[in-house]
Design a protein around this motif. Structure first.
Motif, PDB file in Angstrom:
ATOM      1  N   ILE A 207      46.584 -78.791 -97.912  1.00  0.00           N
ATOM      2  CA  ILE A 207      47.240 -80.102 -97.311  1.00  0.00           C
ATOM      3  C   ILE A 207      48.785 -79.713 -98.016  1.00  0.00           C
ATOM      4  N   LEU A 208      48.903 -79.462 -99.137  1.00  0.00           N
ATOM      5  CA  LEU A 208      50.046 -79.258 -99.728  1.00  0.00           C
ATOM      6  C   LEU A 208      51.075 -78.318 -98.787  1.00  0.00           C
ATOM      7  N   ASP A 209      50.442 -77.255 -98.493  1.00  0.00           N
ATOM      8  CA  ASP A 209      51.170 -76.006 -97.781  1.00  0.00           C
ATOM      9  C   ASP A 209      51.403 -76.510 -96.447  1.00  0.00           C
ATOM     10  N   GLU A 210      50.676 -77.382 -95.899  1.00  0.00           N
ATOM     11  CA  GLU A 210      51.201 -77.912 -94.557  1.00  0.00           C
ATOM     12  C   GLU A 210      52.275 -79.057 -94.777  1.00  0.00           C
ATOM     13  N   ALA A 211      52.262 -79.705 -95.705  1.00  0.00           N
ATOM     14  CA  ALA A 211      53.470 -80.843 -96.028  1.00  0.00           C
ATOM     15  C   ALA A 211      54.863 -80.010 -96.448  1.00  0.00           C
ATOM     16  N   ARG A 212      54.669 -78.923 -97.210  1.00  0.00           N
ATOM     17  CA  ARG A 212      55.860 -78.048 -97.253  1.00  0.00           C
ATOM     18  C   ARG A 212      56.373 -77.538 -96.362  1.00  0.00           C
ATOM     19  N   ALA A 213      55.652 -76.966 -95.420  1.00  0.00           N
ATOM     20  CA  ALA A 213      55.757 -76.293 -94.205  1.00  0.00           C
ATOM     21  C   ALA A 213      56.339 -77.296 -93.103  1.00  0.00           C
ATOM     22  N   MET A 214      56.329 -78.595 -93.103  1.00  0.00           N
ATOM     23  CA  MET A 214      56.890 -79.535 -92.258  1.00  0.00           C
ATOM     24  C   MET A 214      57.921 -79.691 -92.790  1.00  0.00           C
ATOM     25  N   ALA A 215      58.277 -79.833 -94.224  1.00  0.00           N
ATOM     26  CA  ALA A 215      59.584 -80.277 -94.907  1.00  0.00           C
ATOM     27  C   ALA A 215      60.467 -79.013 -94.823  1.00  0.00           C
ATOM     28  N   GLU A 216      60.236 -77.840 -94.542  1.00  0.00           N
ATOM     29  CA  GLU A 216      61.050 -76.605 -94.298  1.00  0.00           C
ATOM     30  C   GLU A 216      61.117 -76.443 -92.715  1.00  0.00           C
ATOM     31  N   ASP A 217      60.567 -77.235 -91.896  1.00  0.00           N
ATOM     32  CA  ASP A 217      60.718 -77.059 -90.491  1.00  0.00           C
ATOM     33  C   ASP A 217      62.213 -77.543 -90.300  1.00  0.00           C
ATOM     34  N   PRO A 218      63.084 -76.801 -89.715  1.00  0.00           N
ATOM     35  CA  PRO A 218      64.550 -77.050 -89.302  1.00  0.00           C
ATOM     36  C   PRO A 218      64.557 -78.726 -88.471  1.00  0.00           C
ATOM     37  N   GLU A 219      63.707 -78.801 -87.661  1.00  0.00           N
ATOM     38  CA  GLU A 219      63.775 -80.138 -86.997  1.00  0.00           C
ATOM     39  C   GLU A 219      63.403 -81.216 -87.760  1.00  0.00           C
ATOM     40  N   TRP A 220      62.606 -81.197 -88.802  1.00  0.00           N
ATOM     41  CA  TRP A 220      62.022 -82.148 -89.941  1.00  0.00           C
ATOM     42  C   TRP A 220      62.788 -82.249 -91.209  1.00  0.00           C
ATOM     43  N   ARG A 222      65.696 -82.477 -92.439  1.00  0.00           N
ATOM     44  CA  ARG A 222      66.576 -83.472 -92.825  1.00  0.00           C
ATOM     45  C   ARG A 222      65.909 -84.891 -93.219  1.00  0.00           C
ATOM     46  N   LYS A 223      64.946 -84.945 -92.962  1.00  0.00           N
ATOM     47  CA  LYS A 223      64.064 -86.098 -93.199  1.00  0.00           C
ATOM     48  C   LYS A 223      63.388 -86.331 -94.416  1.00  0.00           C
ATOM     49  N   PHE A 224      63.332 -85.083 -95.277  1.00  0.00           N
ATOM     50  CA  PHE A 224      62.735 -84.952 -96.452  1.00  0.00           C
ATOM     51  C   PHE A 224      64.146 -85.153 -97.506  1.00  0.00           C
ATOM     52  N   LEU A 225      63.960 -85.782 -98.582  1.00  0.00           N
ATOM     53  CA  LEU A 225      64.720 -85.878 -99.414  1.00  0.00           C
ATOM     54  C   LEU A 225      64.304 -84.908-100.553  1.00  0.00           C
ATOM     55  N   THR A 226      62.913 -84.829-101.260  1.00  0.00           N
ATOM     56  CA  THR A 226      62.398 -83.991-102.064  1.00  0.00           C
ATOM     57  C   THR A 226      61.470 -83.197-101.571  1.00  0.00           C
ATOM     58  N   GLU A 227      60.919 -82.218-102.408  1.00  0.00           N
ATOM     59  CA  GLU A 227      59.702 -81.299-101.807  1.00  0.00           C
ATOM     60  C   GLU A 227      58.474 -82.443-102.030  1.00  0.00           C
ATOM     61  N   THR A 248      58.780 -88.016-100.342  1.00  0.00           N
ATOM     62  CA  THR A 248      60.067 -88.905-100.534  1.00  0.00           C
ATOM     63  C   THR A 248      60.952 -88.649 -99.105  1.00  0.00           C
ATOM     64  N   LEU A 249      61.133 -89.535 -98.450  1.00  0.00           N
ATOM     65  CA  LEU A 249      61.892 -89.376 -97.192  1.00  0.00           C
ATOM     66  C   LEU A 249      63.334 -90.344 -97.073  1.00  0.00           C
ATOM     67  N   ALA A 250      63.890 -90.112 -96.202  1.00  0.00           N
ATOM     68  CA  ALA A 250      64.959 -90.725 -95.749  1.00  0.00           C
ATOM     69  C   ALA A 250      64.544 -92.285 -95.305  1.00  0.00           C
ATOM     70  N   ALA A 251      65.374 -93.190 -95.496  1.00  0.00           N
ATOM     71  CA  ALA A 251      64.862 -94.641 -95.419  1.00  0.00           C
ATOM     72  C   ALA A 251      64.265 -94.794 -94.416  1.00  0.00           C
ATOM     73  N   GLU A 252      64.433 -94.564 -93.102  1.00  0.00           N
ATOM     74  CA  GLU A 252      63.706 -95.043 -91.900  1.00  0.00           C
ATOM     75  C   GLU A 252      62.929 -93.993 -91.395  1.00  0.00           C
ATOM     76  N   GLU A 253      62.401 -92.860 -92.146  1.00  0.00           N
ATOM     77  CA  GLU A 253      61.622 -91.854 -91.463  1.00  0.00           C
ATOM     78  C   GLU A 253      60.313 -91.825 -91.699  1.00  0.00           C
ATOM     79  N   ARG A 254      60.024 -92.931 -92.451  1.00  0.00           N
ATOM     80  CA  ARG A 254      58.509 -92.950 -92.952  1.00  0.00           C
ATOM     81  C   ARG A 254      57.528 -92.853 -91.705  1.00  0.00           C
ATOM     82  N   TRP A 255      57.620 -93.475 -90.637  1.00  0.00           N
ATOM     83  CA  TRP A 255      56.916 -93.639 -89.615  1.00  0.00           C
ATOM     84  C   TRP A 255      56.657 -92.458 -88.743  1.00  0.00           C
TER      85      TRP A 255
END
Length: 290
Positions: A207-220, A222-227, A248-255
């Motif tokens: 689960i953590l690996d998939e979350a980190r992979a998404m946070a490192e995706d160039p398309e996504w 900018r939406k992540f503020l921290t790991e 932890t995400l940018a203000a309106e990117e939660r959904w």
């Protein structure tokens, strides 16, 4: 006829010249004061507005509206005070008794207060909301049992538009708790259920690996503020173990992040053979001997 009118006016001037002069002077002074106030507030608002260098047009719109509303309220309050002083001054100059006026004003004020107390409460609450900057246009909020994005903030009401496009006008006086879902940042707390027979350490790593992979995706990215953070086992449920991960995400990117992460995670768990359990219902049928 004309000479008679002039003589009458002359007599009035000789008898009440001071009162007339003072009355005219008081009115002129009030007009001058209000003109100065109006000009000063306009120049101050323009000066503050010129300092808004934000690149977000939505923020400019919201700040401009708040600034305009606050200056309008200040102008109204000052006008009421100034003209009240003018009326009382003129009454004093002409010797008009003020006690009956105060008595009538008190009675009218009480009647109006009882009839318009909700409106007054809404206006005061709206002024405080604007002054304290509790939320802004474009924020997603929950107020008075209504969820939606803020379309406008007025003195009497806050206008929200929900996900279905419905427009809600919420009286400001009914807002006791305002929950702003899009302040400087937002957080998505993902609770992922896995079966009791699952290797929990392996599941948490996946689960953590998939979350980190998404946070490192160039398309996504900018939406992540921290790991993303793995918080661990959050609950032992009736039919599953709940694993919690925090983003932890940018203000309106939660959904948007939530929907994409759940899509990716479901596919990843299927590939890893990790079961997402669901409740089972066992039906026991008893047969009576006849």
């Amino acid at each position: 006829m004309g000479e008679a009118i002039i003589d009458t006016l002359s007599d009035i001037w000789r008898g009440k010249g001071f009162e007339i002069t003072a009355t005219i002077g008081t009115i002129i002074a009030a007009v001058v004061v209000m003109a100065i106030v109006r000009r000063s507030l306009t120049r101050w608002r323009a000066r503050v507005a010129s300092r808004l260098t934000t690149s977000e047009a939505q923020e400019d719109r919201e700040r401009g509206q708040r600034l305009s509303t606050l200056t309008d309220v200040a102008r109204l309050i000052i006008a009421v005070v100034v003209w009240s002083v003018v009326v009382l001054t003129i009454m004093g100059l002409w010797g008009i008794p003020m006690a009956p006026l105060f008595a009538v004003g008190t009675t009218v004020g009480i009647a109006v207060g009882f009839g318009a107390q909700d409106a007054v409460r809404d206006v005061i609450a709206g002024f405080l909301i604007l002054l304290e900057d509790q939320y802004s246009i474009g924020d997603v909020v929950s107020i008075a049992g209504v969820d939606g994005s803020v379309e406008a903030i007025k003195l009497r009401t806050t206008v929200l538009r929900d996900l279905e496009g419905n427009l809600h006008h919420v009286p400001n006086g009914q807002i006791q708790v305002a929950s702003n879902r899009t302040p400087d940042f937002s957080r998505y707390v993902a609770d992922i259920p896995v079966a009791y027979g699952t290797d929990l350490d392996h599941a948490m790593a996946i689960i953590l690996d998939e979350a980190r992979a998404m946070a490192e995706d160039p398309e996504w990215r900018r939406k992540f503020l921290t790991e993303p953070e793995m918080l661990g086992i959050n609950e032992l449920g009736d039919s599953s173990v709940i694993i919690r991960v925090l983003m932890t995400l940018a203000a309106e990117e939660r959904w948007s992040v939530k929907r994409e992460f759940l899509r990716r995670l479901k596919r990843r768990l299927d590939d890893e053979g990790i079961e997402i359990p669901f409740a089972y219902l066992n039906v026991i049928v008893q047969h009576e001997d006849r």
